[in-house]
Write a protein that holds these residues in place. Structure first.
Motif, PDB file in Angstrom:
ATOM      1  N   LEU A  87      40.945  89.743  90.650  1.00 61.22           N
ATOM      2  CA  LEU A  87      39.887  90.257  91.512  1.00 61.22           C
ATOM      3  C   LEU A  87      40.427  90.949  92.766  1.00 61.22           C
ATOM      4  O   LEU A  87      40.036  92.078  93.071  1.00 61.22           O
ATOM      5  CB  LEU A  87      38.936  89.109  91.871  1.00 61.22           C
ATOM      6  CG  LEU A  87      37.583  89.498  92.408  1.00 61.22           C
ATOM      7  CD1 LEU A  87      36.874  90.433  91.450  1.00 61.22           C
ATOM      8  CD2 LEU A  87      36.738  88.259  92.631  1.00 61.22           C
ATOM      9  N   PRO A  88      41.346  90.286  93.493  1.00 65.84           N
ATOM     10  CA  PRO A  88      41.888  90.965  94.677  1.00 65.84           C
ATOM     11  C   PRO A  88      42.522  92.303  94.329  1.00 65.84           C
ATOM     12  O   PRO A  88      42.371  93.286  95.057  1.00 65.84           O
ATOM     13  CB  PRO A  88      42.935  89.993  95.203  1.00 65.84           C
ATOM     14  CG  PRO A  88      42.617  88.688  94.603  1.00 65.84           C
ATOM     15  CD  PRO A  88      41.881  88.939  93.331  1.00 65.84           C
TER      16      PRO A  88
ATOM     17  N   ASN B  53      44.367  84.408  86.339  1.00 63.95           N
ATOM     18  CA  ASN B  53      43.008  84.893  86.538  1.00 63.95           C
ATOM     19  C   ASN B  53      42.720  85.192  88.001  1.00 63.95           C
ATOM     20  O   ASN B  53      42.033  86.147  88.334  1.00 63.95           O
ATOM     21  CB  ASN B  53      42.003  83.843  86.061  1.00 63.95           C
ATOM     22  CG  ASN B  53      41.923  83.817  84.563  1.00 63.95           C
ATOM     23  OD1 ASN B  53      42.049  84.851  83.924  1.00 63.95           O
ATOM     24  ND2 ASN B  53      41.735  82.648  84.005  1.00 63.95           N
ATOM     25  N   SER B  54      43.280  84.325  88.865  1.00 58.97           N
ATOM     26  CA  SER B  54      42.944  84.427  90.274  1.00 58.97           C
ATOM     27  C   SER B  54      43.451  85.712  90.902  1.00 58.97           C
ATOM     28  O   SER B  54      42.997  86.102  91.968  1.00 58.97           O
ATOM     29  CB  SER B  54      43.520  83.219  91.008  1.00 58.97           C
ATOM     30  OG  SER B  54      44.887  83.113  90.723  1.00 58.97           O
ATOM     31  N   THR B  55      44.415  86.359  90.266  1.00 63.25           N
ATOM     32  CA  THR B  55      45.008  87.533  90.904  1.00 63.25           C
ATOM     33  C   THR B  55      44.270  88.824  90.559  1.00 63.25           C
ATOM     34  O   THR B  55      44.522  89.853  91.160  1.00 63.25           O
ATOM     35  CB  THR B  55      46.472  87.687  90.469  1.00 63.25           C
ATOM     36  OG1 THR B  55      46.508  87.813  89.052  1.00 63.25           O
ATOM     37  CG2 THR B  55      47.295  86.499  90.883  1.00 63.25           C
TER      38      THR B  55
END
Lengths: 322, 560, 308
Positions: free
Chosen positions: B290-291, B286-288
């Protein structure tokens, strides 16, 4: 750790005399972490020790120190920023994804991290020491067999196997401690053997044997006490390593499981939020990094305290440095 | 945006005190690194400059945001975009789509794998489709269909359609597709969708009869799900790696674990797509997401976290097919008493979960695991209201105050799964229950889910209803012999059996409505919510997500 | 030399057999891959049939025999998830991991060697303190967390580098995962280099050489570095092993890097046993190859070793 590596990969040691071997061991220690002490003197050590004490005290007394129940959440209060950003001082470091107090969770998480690390050091340390004592004391076939075993296991991809075993067995604190211990005893065995080899020929051991002390007595009454200080230093270094290993496994989901908590697990929870809610992953990460750092610093200090050669060199170095 | 910047600048400060020491201490090393970093820095600088442009584009205006692989994208995209604006005919431009993970295979018939579907939905087609607006069944590769008798359905196929490799689409393709998926030796994981099918029979080149084992009222839905493969090519092994369909996009290349490339099918029989090239990349963490969206590395990501919505360049949501819930063991154990299960349903504040955990991106499940537009939905059945006092009263009545039980779950398979489990645990604790949360690793979790003889007291699970029909979900979770059922009620069982065979739509509706009512009042589940699908997009992408979760590039447009 | 090499190879063989045995036991006695493969609605009969078809209901010894024979031919069976040879699944992941690990290793050495030497030149100086402290920081940070922090700073805030993914060799994707690995490795190697150099400089021959008036640079180059190179080489090779056999897992997970680290995590959690067995086998093989190579290089440098 570097000791383990140096011992393992330099068969040359076996050729050199006991004294040389010991010195090499010492320098290996020095190499890894102790080196900083030779330069930094005791100021760093002091800070390290103080910080470590703070961490240990807050872990031991977590139930009293933690401002809140670490498992008491309310999703209406989730992901609150730290006090200085939100203006709400009831959660100093903010809250997590369940609205639980992050500071309290860090205190409690430190508790499991430290308990696990301590257990592993004791378990792996005892077993490894025993193997090393036996190998070094009896020498010959016993030595060859035990050290072959140690060598082989040292070359195992430890983290991968830990991951595999924990997934298959089902993650739990007990499993974690056992698996990390199984992975970590070799370094003690190596060091102990090296040290015993160098002590075995010493007059006081020969004297003990001459007056008819049995093997067990010689090993545990005469040899072991003389090995306490390198063992303590190695234990401290390993302590730092285990905290990191535990955090990696918990982060990957095969370590500590909720409702228990550990620093690695808090960061795993925070992984989805590290871009949107910075405090959530930052503080537990800092807790790990600073704890490991201070333990390493303390280990180095212990090293120099224990080794007169090193101490004298340090003063020499200082003299040179000024 | 502004605020998050101040916050993150704090992070930068804290961290760089630590990092700084490391980096600074590399001071003496400024002489030493050049050799290494030479290549790194050089490339990094170029990269930096390109991405700055991209960033500027994203914040300022939609325009031509360049994608990851600079060389191709920068040159191709703008030119292509211009073409698109001038002539409406030729497909142009390139879109990069992030899906949930790497497909296990690209054979459209073997795996039950959402990632495989996301790719193949664009390459293969089905006999029937669902219209984007209302999800009603409409003709696809089949022109029309009719039910000949209780177990025979006749499909008339469109003529003149070719597969990407030149094979004709005809009755043989349909018969092969059905025979192939039903072949026990093929071991298709999709069998559960097609278990009622018996066989397919070619009538003439463009007419096929599909036979079912018994009456099967939802056969059309099943034909919306089954992808049609070419008769000859599907017998080769290549089909698992190089898909060949009839759809609007042709397969180009699969770089495993990196990307899958598709390109517009020039001779597509239907409306030509407006986009020419499609890159599909797996995005697991998930963390990847947005960037990657912010830098324009990807134009569309699935399952954006609700927390990330405000920071995404653009987002869209739609009612999804997932119903997370907690299965309660009704036959044995501490929750065998219906009052306790009802208390559990009253004790959980579903609205708070929707608002706080899903950030408003979910809808209340109305005491059933069906969407209002699914077949069998009973509008009279409502969700249990949040009423802790009533829950406490019920627990008292049942003599179950302070009752301890296991709440089993897993982490990471479904959006916010662990958070929901923990939040439910919190709320149950507040009415005096003692849920013992056990988060298990996936395969251990499955063990528990399938252990219907001796089920865990309660277990988190999520059902996705792709066929928009009560049959599959309710047979699995509410029938006595359901594969994942820990509930057994003879009345419900009877209703489900009858409904499965009932082809009269009105009668079938009534049967399901009754089943919904009983199972709700029995509190066979802790009914929670229906998650909305959230997509993150770049400004330049113009797309309205579908209710069935399919990502069809033909329905997308790139802004000029 | 030959007998030494043979002994090392025997040791290597023992390691590989040992690892395979552990993996086999853990997978077959504790795990059950079959249920993970079936969809939620599959019946118990389906389960038994599939289990039989895949041979998971044979006696353990038979299974081990099959596994050992297969491993000998480098055949681990088909991946349960992808339905193609497990070894192929592993091998195609290797380039990505190699790219990551070797880049990280080279950069680490290029940082660590000068830093360590500089630090060892003037023990106790400010420079030494910084280097030492910096390397300690590198060693103390959990790498998965460091990875997140780097993404936060350099990708999200500054937008310099890509946050995750492989990006087809685009260097923007390589920078952050490499940096994450470098922090730890460079930290540790710096410490080793420094201590090895300090150790050497305390020795009698150096004192003598210095007394003879040899310049410091010559001293470093000709004597200290040469003698210190043995521990530095071995420990660096160990650092390489650590990366390959472990540290890449959290880093590849964080950065969605399509290498073997991620494969390890995925195949274990999918219980894709053929792939698990293949990947652990391949990693053990790489570890052993690196160890043996280092040992042999080492032995050729220092004849005393061979005698033992």
């Amino acid at each position: 750790m570097s000791l383990e590596q140096l011992e393992k990969t330099s068969p040359a040691k076996v050729l050199t005399g006991p004294g040389e071997s010991r010195r090499r061991v010492a320098s290996a220690f020095d190499g890894s972490r102790g080196l900083m002490l030779s330069v930094a003197r005791d100021k760093f050590a002091l800070i390290g020790i103080l910080f470590m004490l703070v961490i240990i005290i807050s872990a031991v007394f977590a139930p009293w120190v933690a401002p809140m129940d670490p498992n008491d959440g309310d999703i209406a209060r989730r992901l609150k920023p730290p006090a200085w950003e939100s203006g709400d001082w009831s959660n100093l470091l903010g809250t997590d994804q369940q609205g639980r107090d992050l500071l309290s969770r860090i205190f409690w998480g430190g508790r499991s991290s430290l308990v696990i690390a301590l257990s592993v050091v004791v378990l792996a340390g005892s077993f490894g020491t025993l193997i090393g004592l036996l190998a070094g004391y009896f020498g010959g076939k016993v030595d060859t067999l035990l050290m072959r075993l140690t060598d082989v296991q040292t070359a195992f991809p430890g983290l991968l196997l830990a991951l595999l075993i924990l997934t298959m067995v089902g993650p739990s604190v007990t499993a974690l401690i056992i698996v990390l211990s199984i992975n970590g005893w070799m370094v003690y065995a190596r060091m102990m053997r090296g040290q015993v080899l160098s002590l075995r020929e010493m007059p006081f051991i020969e004297a003990a044997q001459a007056i008819g002390a049995n093997h067990r007595r010689v090993m545990f009454r005469h040899l072991l006490p003389n090995l306490a200080s390198p063992l303590l230093t190695l234990g401290t270094l390993e302590f730092a390593r285990i905290i990191l290993a535990e955090s990696i496994l918990s982060f990957l989901g095969v370590g500590v499981q909720p409702p228990d908590m550990s620093w690695g697990l808090i960061i795993a929870d925070a992984a989805d939020y590290f871009q949107t809610n910075w405090w959530f992953s930052t503080f537990p990460g800092l807790a790990i990094a600073l704890t490991v750092l201070s333990v390493n610093v303390v280990a180095s200090w212990l090293r120099t305290q224990a080794d007169p050669l090193q101490r004298s060199r340090r003063s020499a170095n200082n003299a040179q440095g000024h | 945006m502004q605020k998050s910047n101040t916050r993150s600048s704090f992070v930068v400060l804290t961290i760089s005190t630590m990092l700084g020491v490391l980096l600074l201490s590399a001071c003496g090393d400024s002489t030493a690194t050049p050799a290494t970093s030479a290549s790194t820095t050089a490339a990094a600088t170029t990269a930096a400059s390109t991405s700055t442009t991209a960033a500027a584009v994203t914040t300022a205006a939609p325009a031509v945001a360049t994608t990851a692989a600079p060389a191709v994208a920068t040159t191709a995209a703008p030119a292509a975009a211009t073409t698109a604006s001038t002539s409406k005919v030729a497909p142009a431009g390139k879109v990069t789509i992030g899906i949930g993970g790497e497909p296990s295979t690209l054979d459209p018939q073997s795996a039950e794998d959402g990632n495989e579907r996301a790719v193949n939905d664009n390459i293969y087609e089905t006999l029937l489709v669902r219209q984007p607006s209302d999800m009603q069944i409409a003709p696809g590769l089949a022109e029309k269909f009719e039910q000949k008798d209780l177990t025979t359905w006749r499909f008339t196929l469109r003529k003149g359609i070719k597969f990407h490799n030149g094979e004709d689409f005809n009755a043989d393709s349909v018969v092969t597709s059905i025979t192939r998926i039903l072949d026990p030796a093929f071991k298709s994981e999709q069998l559960s969708f097609f278990g009622t099918l018996d066989s397919a029979r070619k009538v003439d080149d463009y007419t096929v009869d599909i036979l079912t084992k018994g009456p099967d009222p939802i056969l059309p839905s099943r034909m919306y799900w089954m992808k049609i493969v070419p008769a000859k090519y599907s017998q080769t092994k290549d089909i698992a790696e190089k898909p060949v369909g009839t759809g609007p996009f042709k397969f180009v290349e699969w770089k495993r674990n990196q990307s899958i490339t598709l390109t517009a099918n020039d001779s597509y029989w239907g409306t030509a797509p407006s986009i020419k090239d499609v890159i599909i990349r797996p995005f697991k963490e998930n963390s990847t997401k947005l960037p990657a969206l912010k830098t324009g590395d990807v134009d569309l990501v699935t399952n954006l976290l609700p927390e990330q919505v405000s920071q995404a360049p653009k987002s869209a949501k739609t009612t999804g097919v997932e119903f997370p819930m907690i299965r309660l063991a009704t036959r044995t154990g501490p929750l065998a008493n219906a009052k306790v299960r009802q208390a559990i349903n009253y004790a959980v504040d579903k609205e708070s979960i929707i608002k706080n955990i899903y950030g408003g991106n979910a809808e209340l499940a109305q005491g059933q695991i069906l969407r209002p537009d699914a077949f069998g939905f009973n509008p009279e059945v409502k969700a249990y209201p949040f009423d802790p006092e009533k829950a406490k009263a019920l627990l008292k009545e049942a003599g179950a105050e302070g009752l301890a039980f296991d709440l089993v779950g897993e982490s990471g398979r479904w959006l916010k799964d662990k958070e929901v489990i923990e939040a439910v645990g919190q709320q149950l604790t507040k009415v005096g229950l003692k849920p013992n949360i056990k988060i298990n690793e996936w395969s251990r979790y499955l063990d528990q889910l399938f252990a219907t003889e001796n089920p865990p007291h309660s277990i988190f699970v999520s059902n996705s209803n792709e066929l928009f029909d009560a049959d599959r979900a309710y047979s699995a979770y509410f029938a006595c012999k359901g594969r994942v059922s820990s509930y057994c009620n003879d009345d419900v069982d009877k209703l489900l059996d009858q409904a499965r065979a009932e082809t009269d739509v009105a009668k079938r509706t009534i049967l399901y409505k009754d089943a919904m009512k009983i199972s709700r009042d029995d509190a066979a589940m802790l009914f929670l919510v229906n998650i909305s699908d959230i997509y993150g997009m770049t400004q330049r992408l113009d797309w309205k997500p579908r209710h069935d979760g399919k990502i069809l590039v033909t329905e997308m447009k790139l802004a000029k | 030399m030959l007998s030494y090499a043979l002994r090392r190879l025997l040791h290597a063989l023992l390691v590989i057999i040992g690892v395979s045995l552990v993996v086999f036991i853990v997978c077959n006695i504790i795990g059950d891959p079959v249920k993970v493969m079936l969809p939620l609605e599959a019946s118990h009969e389906d389960y038994l049939q599939l289990k039989h078809q895949l041979g998971y209901d044979d006696p353990v010894l038979v299974q081990f025999g099959r596994f050992a024979a297969g491993a000998y031919h480098l055949d681990f069976g088909d991946s349960l998830r992808e339905r193609r040879p497990a070894l192929a699944v592993v091998v195609e992941r290797l380039p990505a991991t190699f790219q990551l690990v070797f880049t990280a290793m080279i950069i680490s050495l290029l940082i660590a060697l000068p830093l360590g030497i500089i630090a060892s030149r003037h023990p106790g100086s400010i420079l030494d303190k910084f280097c030492t402290l910096g390397s300690l920081f590198g060693v103390s940070m959990p790498n998965f967390w460091l990875g997140m922090v780097l993404v936060m700073i350099f990708s999200v805030n500054l937008g310099w580098f890509a946050s995750s993914g492989y990006g087809d060799g685009d260097i923007r994707y390589l920078v952050l995962p490499v940096l994450t690995l470098v922090a730890l490795a460079a930290g540790r190697i710096t410490q080793i280099v420094r201590s090895a150099m300090v150790d050497e400089s305390g020795k009698q021959y150096v004192v003598t050489a210095r007394a003879k008036g040899l310049s410091e640079m010559t001293l470093i180059r000709r004597h200290n570095l040469k003698n210190a190179s043995i521990p530095i080489t071995t420990l660096s090779s160990w650092e390489l092993v650590r990366m390959l056999a472990g540290y890449t897992v959290p880093v590849e997970v964080i950065f969605a890097w399509p290498g073997i680290g991620q494969l390890v995590k995925d195949s274990i959690s999918n219980h894709d046993l053929p792939v698990v067995q293949a990947v652990v086998f391949v990693v053990a093989l790489m570890v052993v190859v690196i160890n043996v190579t280092t040992d042999l290089i080492y032995a050729s440098l220092d004849p005393r070793i061979r005698l033992h």
